[in-house]
Every structure is written in C-alpha cells, then in structure tokens.
Design a protein around this motif. Structure first.
Motif, PDB file in Angstrom:
ATOM      1  N   GLY A 113       0.776  -1.234   0.000  1.00  0.00           N
ATOM      2  CA  GLY A 113       0.000   0.000   0.000  1.00  0.00           C
ATOM      3  C   GLY A 113       0.804   1.278   0.000  1.00  0.00           C
ATOM      4  N   GLU A 114       2.113   1.192  -0.067  1.00  0.00           N
ATOM      5  CA  GLU A 114       2.942   2.393  -0.045  1.00  0.00           C
ATOM      6  C   GLU A 114       2.790   3.142  -1.371  1.00  0.00           C
ATOM      7  OE1 GLU A 114       4.999   4.823   2.180  1.00  0.00           O
ATOM      8  OE2 GLU A 114       5.202   2.762   2.863  1.00  0.00           O
ATOM      9  N   ILE A 115       2.442   4.410  -1.299  1.00  0.00           N
ATOM     10  CA  ILE A 115       2.311   5.264  -2.479  1.00  0.00           C
ATOM     11  C   ILE A 115       3.265   6.442  -2.310  1.00  0.00           C
ATOM     12  CG2 ILE A 115      -0.067   4.573  -2.951  1.00  0.00           C
ATOM     13  CD1 ILE A 115      -0.967   7.197  -1.649  1.00  0.00           C
ATOM     14  N   PHE A 116       3.380   7.282  -3.343  1.00  0.00           N
ATOM     15  CA  PHE A 116       4.295   8.422  -3.276  1.00  0.00           C
ATOM     16  C   PHE A 116       4.046   9.277  -2.042  1.00  0.00           C
ATOM     17  CE2 PHE A 116       5.221   8.043  -7.920  1.00  0.00           C
ATOM     18  CZ  PHE A 116       6.604   8.040  -7.813  1.00  0.00           C
ATOM     19  N   ASP A 117       2.792   9.601  -1.794  1.00  0.00           N
ATOM     20  CA  ASP A 117       2.473  10.520  -0.698  1.00  0.00           C
ATOM     21  C   ASP A 117       2.835   9.945   0.667  1.00  0.00           C
ATOM     22  OD1 ASP A 117       1.503  12.397  -2.477  1.00  0.00           O
ATOM     23  OD2 ASP A 117      -0.503  11.537  -2.445  1.00  0.00           O
ATOM     24  N   THR A 118       2.518   8.687   0.897  1.00  0.00           N
ATOM     25  CA  THR A 118       2.862   8.101   2.188  1.00  0.00           C
ATOM     26  C   THR A 118       4.371   7.878   2.297  1.00  0.00           C
ATOM     27  OG1 THR A 118       2.406   5.867   1.358  1.00  0.00           O
ATOM     28  CG2 THR A 118       0.616   7.012   2.520  1.00  0.00           C
ATOM     29  N   PHE A 119       5.028   7.621   1.160  1.00  0.00           N
ATOM     30  CA  PHE A 119       6.481   7.491   1.170  1.00  0.00           C
ATOM     31  C   PHE A 119       7.142   8.821   1.520  1.00  0.00           C
ATOM     32  CE2 PHE A 119      10.571   7.784  -1.040  1.00  0.00           C
ATOM     33  CZ  PHE A 119      11.244   6.742  -0.417  1.00  0.00           C
ATOM     34  N   GLY A 124      10.219  11.905   4.912  1.00  0.00           N
ATOM     35  CA  GLY A 124      10.453  13.268   5.351  1.00  0.00           C
ATOM     36  C   GLY A 124      10.168  13.517   6.806  1.00  0.00           C
ATOM     37  N   ILE A 125       8.999  13.153   7.266  1.00  0.00           N
ATOM     38  CA  ILE A 125       8.589  13.475   8.627  1.00  0.00           C
ATOM     39  C   ILE A 125       9.124  12.454   9.629  1.00  0.00           C
ATOM     40  CG2 ILE A 125       6.607  13.866  10.152  1.00  0.00           C
ATOM     41  CD1 ILE A 125       6.972  16.015   7.990  1.00  0.00           C
ATOM     42  N   GLN A 126       8.943  11.179   9.343  1.00  0.00           N
ATOM     43  CA  GLN A 126       9.333  10.163  10.315  1.00  0.00           C
ATOM     44  C   GLN A 126      10.834   9.892  10.321  1.00  0.00           C
ATOM     45  OE1 GLN A 126       6.790   6.810   9.461  1.00  0.00           O
ATOM     46  NE2 GLN A 126       5.161   7.593  10.768  1.00  0.00           N
ATOM     47  N   ASN A 127      11.462   9.869   9.121  1.00  0.00           N
ATOM     48  CA  ASN A 127      12.885   9.527   9.055  1.00  0.00           C
ATOM     49  C   ASN A 127      13.795  10.746   8.947  1.00  0.00           C
ATOM     50  OD1 ASN A 127      12.085   6.861   9.146  1.00  0.00           O
ATOM     51  ND2 ASN A 127      12.207   6.569   6.940  1.00  0.00           N
ATOM     52  N   GLY A 128      13.232  11.939   8.798  1.00  0.00           N
ATOM     53  CA  GLY A 128      14.029  13.152   8.769  1.00  0.00           C
ATOM     54  C   GLY A 128      14.803  13.411   7.496  1.00  0.00           C
ATOM     55  N   GLN A 129      14.482  12.728   6.408  1.00  0.00           N
ATOM     56  CA  GLN A 129      15.152  12.945   5.122  1.00  0.00           C
ATOM     57  C   GLN A 129      14.376  13.994   4.327  1.00  0.00           C
ATOM     58  OE1 GLN A 129      14.883   8.944   3.663  1.00  0.00           O
ATOM     59  NE2 GLN A 129      16.960   8.443   4.349  1.00  0.00           N
ATOM     60  N   LEU A 130      14.425  15.219   4.780  1.00  0.00           N
ATOM     61  CA  LEU A 130      13.581  16.265   4.196  1.00  0.00           C
ATOM     62  C   LEU A 130      13.941  16.578   2.749  1.00  0.00           C
ATOM     63  CD1 LEU A 130      13.357  18.655   7.263  1.00  0.00           C
ATOM     64  CD2 LEU A 130      11.690  16.981   6.473  1.00  0.00           C
ATOM     65  N   SER A 131      15.217  16.619   2.416  1.00  0.00           N
ATOM     66  CA  SER A 131      15.594  16.950   1.042  1.00  0.00           C
ATOM     67  C   SER A 131      15.182  15.838   0.077  1.00  0.00           C
ATOM     68  CB  SER A 131      17.087  17.230   0.942  1.00  0.00           C
ATOM     69  OG  SER A 131      17.825  16.107   1.371  1.00  0.00           O
ATOM     70  N   PHE A 132      15.348  14.590   0.483  1.00  0.00           N
ATOM     71  CA  PHE A 132      14.940  13.469  -0.356  1.00  0.00           C
ATOM     72  C   PHE A 132      13.423  13.457  -0.546  1.00  0.00           C
ATOM     73  CE2 PHE A 132      13.751   8.908  -0.759  1.00  0.00           C
ATOM     74  CZ  PHE A 132      14.290   8.697  -2.011  1.00  0.00           C
ATOM     75  N   ALA A 133      12.690  13.674   0.534  1.00  0.00           N
ATOM     76  CA  ALA A 133      11.225  13.697   0.446  1.00  0.00           C
ATOM     77  C   ALA A 133      10.759  14.855  -0.426  1.00  0.00           C
ATOM     78  CB  ALA A 133      10.625  13.809   1.839  1.00  0.00           C
ATOM     79  N   THR A 134      11.436  15.996  -0.347  1.00  0.00           N
ATOM     80  CA  THR A 134      11.100  17.136  -1.185  1.00  0.00           C
ATOM     81  C   THR A 134      11.337  16.813  -2.655  1.00  0.00           C
ATOM     82  OG1 THR A 134      11.671  18.650   0.590  1.00  0.00           O
ATOM     83  CG2 THR A 134      11.585  19.569  -1.629  1.00  0.00           C
ATOM     84  N   ALA A 135      12.437  16.130  -2.947  1.00  0.00           N
ATOM     85  CA  ALA A 135      12.739  15.752  -4.327  1.00  0.00           C
ATOM     86  C   ALA A 135      11.681  14.797  -4.882  1.00  0.00           C
ATOM     87  CB  ALA A 135      14.124  15.118  -4.411  1.00  0.00           C
ATOM     88  N   PHE A 139       9.221  15.691  -7.939  1.00  0.00           N
ATOM     89  CA  PHE A 139       9.129  14.815  -9.105  1.00  0.00           C
ATOM     90  C   PHE A 139       7.675  14.499  -9.430  1.00  0.00           C
ATOM     91  CE2 PHE A 139       8.601  10.416 -10.564  1.00  0.00           C
ATOM     92  CZ  PHE A 139       9.194  10.515 -11.816  1.00  0.00           C
ATOM     93  N   LYS A 140       6.903  14.177  -8.406  1.00  0.00           N
ATOM     94  CA  LYS A 140       5.491  13.859  -8.604  1.00  0.00           C
ATOM     95  C   LYS A 140       4.742  15.058  -9.187  1.00  0.00           C
ATOM     96  CE  LYS A 140       1.824  13.553  -5.846  1.00  0.00           C
ATOM     97  NZ  LYS A 140       1.113  13.487  -4.641  1.00  0.00           N
ATOM     98  N   GLY A 141       5.017  16.231  -8.667  1.00  0.00           N
ATOM     99  CA  GLY A 141       4.371  17.440  -9.176  1.00  0.00           C
ATOM    100  C   GLY A 141       4.763  17.760 -10.605  1.00  0.00           C
ATOM    101  N   LEU A 142       6.045  17.571 -10.941  1.00  0.00           N
ATOM    102  CA  LEU A 142       6.505  17.838 -12.307  1.00  0.00           C
ATOM    103  C   LEU A 142       5.906  16.856 -13.305  1.00  0.00           C
ATOM    104  CD1 LEU A 142      10.243  18.778 -11.740  1.00  0.00           C
ATOM    105  CD2 LEU A 142       8.346  20.284 -12.388  1.00  0.00           C
ATOM    106  N   VAL A 143       5.792  15.603 -12.912  1.00  0.00           N
ATOM    107  CA  VAL A 143       5.152  14.615 -13.795  1.00  0.00           C
ATOM    108  C   VAL A 143       3.702  15.016 -14.048  1.00  0.00           C
ATOM    109  CG1 VAL A 143       4.347  12.222 -13.962  1.00  0.00           C
ATOM    110  CG2 VAL A 143       6.680  12.707 -13.231  1.00  0.00           C
ATOM    111  N   GLY A 144       2.986  15.446 -13.014  1.00  0.00           N
ATOM    112  CA  GLY A 144       1.610  15.900 -13.189  1.00  0.00           C
ATOM    113  C   GLY A 144       1.524  17.109 -14.102  1.00  0.00           C
TER     114      GLY A 144
END
Length: 164
Positions: A113-119, A124-135, A139-144
C-alpha cells in the motif's frame, strides 16, 4: 463489521479487509470509485442538460436508435466537458490521496500500500530525510504538470479548447 456479519450469516468466513494485503488494493479502488462517482455524475448530468432535445427528436424521426443518438448527438455535445475533465484528471495521475491511503495503511499491509504521498511522509517526517522527500514530491508534481501540458496540447491539436 457489517459486511463480515453478512458473510458469516450466509455461511462464509469473515475477511480481514484492513489487515490482509490482498484486500487493500481492491478495497481502495472500490472506495475511490464510490467517493468520486457522485462528482462525475453531477458534472456529466449538467453537461447533458445543455444538449438540445430537438436534435434527439430529429434523429428519432430519421430512424436513429438510442445507440446512434448517443454516438452522434450526446457524445459530440458533451465532448468539451469530457476533454476538460480528462485534462484535469490526468494531472492527478500519481495522486492517489494521502489521507485515504494513510488511514488504510498498517504494518501488515504497508508492503503493498505504499504510495508516493505516504512514502514522502515516512521519509520526510518520520525519518528526517527532508531533502529526499522534497525531491520525490517535486518529481510527482513535475510529472503531473507535464501530463497536463501534454494532454492540453493534444486536445488543442484535435480541435478542442483545452484548459488554457
């Protein structure tokens, strides 16, 4: 729940809808269709009210059956609405709904059930990888954006107005 009570009353076994990974996708698809069917119905019924009834009467006099009336009158009349809704919905191609899926996820069905948004939330929030989560979110926004621009360009090439 009520569905499992009905299944047991009919002699079947209860189903673990929220914990069985095999049931997550079908349940999500059914819930999404149920949630969005009302909006689509309202929009298309509004588009159908703009179709001139005299066209149907003339087609009936000419001998057109219901299928021919639908194909030659109804669909061309609501084609601009179909095109605009298609362009708007193709931009949400990767948008599966964070809230909806986040509420369905648990440790037993997270693998399917893992999707882009939950990933993005997890990274970003739980694991603290803010730059990776932002990227990933960018990416999802640019594809849209690319999909909307391509669909709008295709609609204009086919003679429709498009969104912009």
């Amino acid at each position: 729940g009520a569905i499992n009570n009905l299944l047991v009353a009919l002699g079947g076994e209860p189903v673990a809808f929220l914990t069985d990974p095999e049931w997550l996708r079908p349940m999500y698809v059914f819930q999404h269709i149920w949630r969005t069917a009302g909006w689509g119905t309202i929009v298309y019924l509004a588009a159908l009210t703009a179709v001139d009834l005299a066209l149907y009467e003339a087609a009936e006099i000419d001998g057109a059956n219901r299928w021919r009336q639908t194909w030659h009158i109804t669909l061309p009349a609501i084609r601009p609405t179909i095109v605009v809704l298609f362009i708007l919905s193709i931009g949400d191609f990767l948008e599966l709904g964070f809230e909806h899926m986040f509420l369905l996820l648990n440790s037993l069905n997270r693998d399917v059930g893992e999707i882009f948004d939950t990933f993005v939330y997890t990274a970003g929030i739980q694991n603290g990888q803010l730059s990776f989560a932002t990227a990933v979110g960018l990416f999802k926004g640019l594809v849209g954006l690319v999909l909307v621009m391509a669909a709008n360009s295709l609609a204009k090439r086919l003679g429709e107005d498009g969104v912009y």
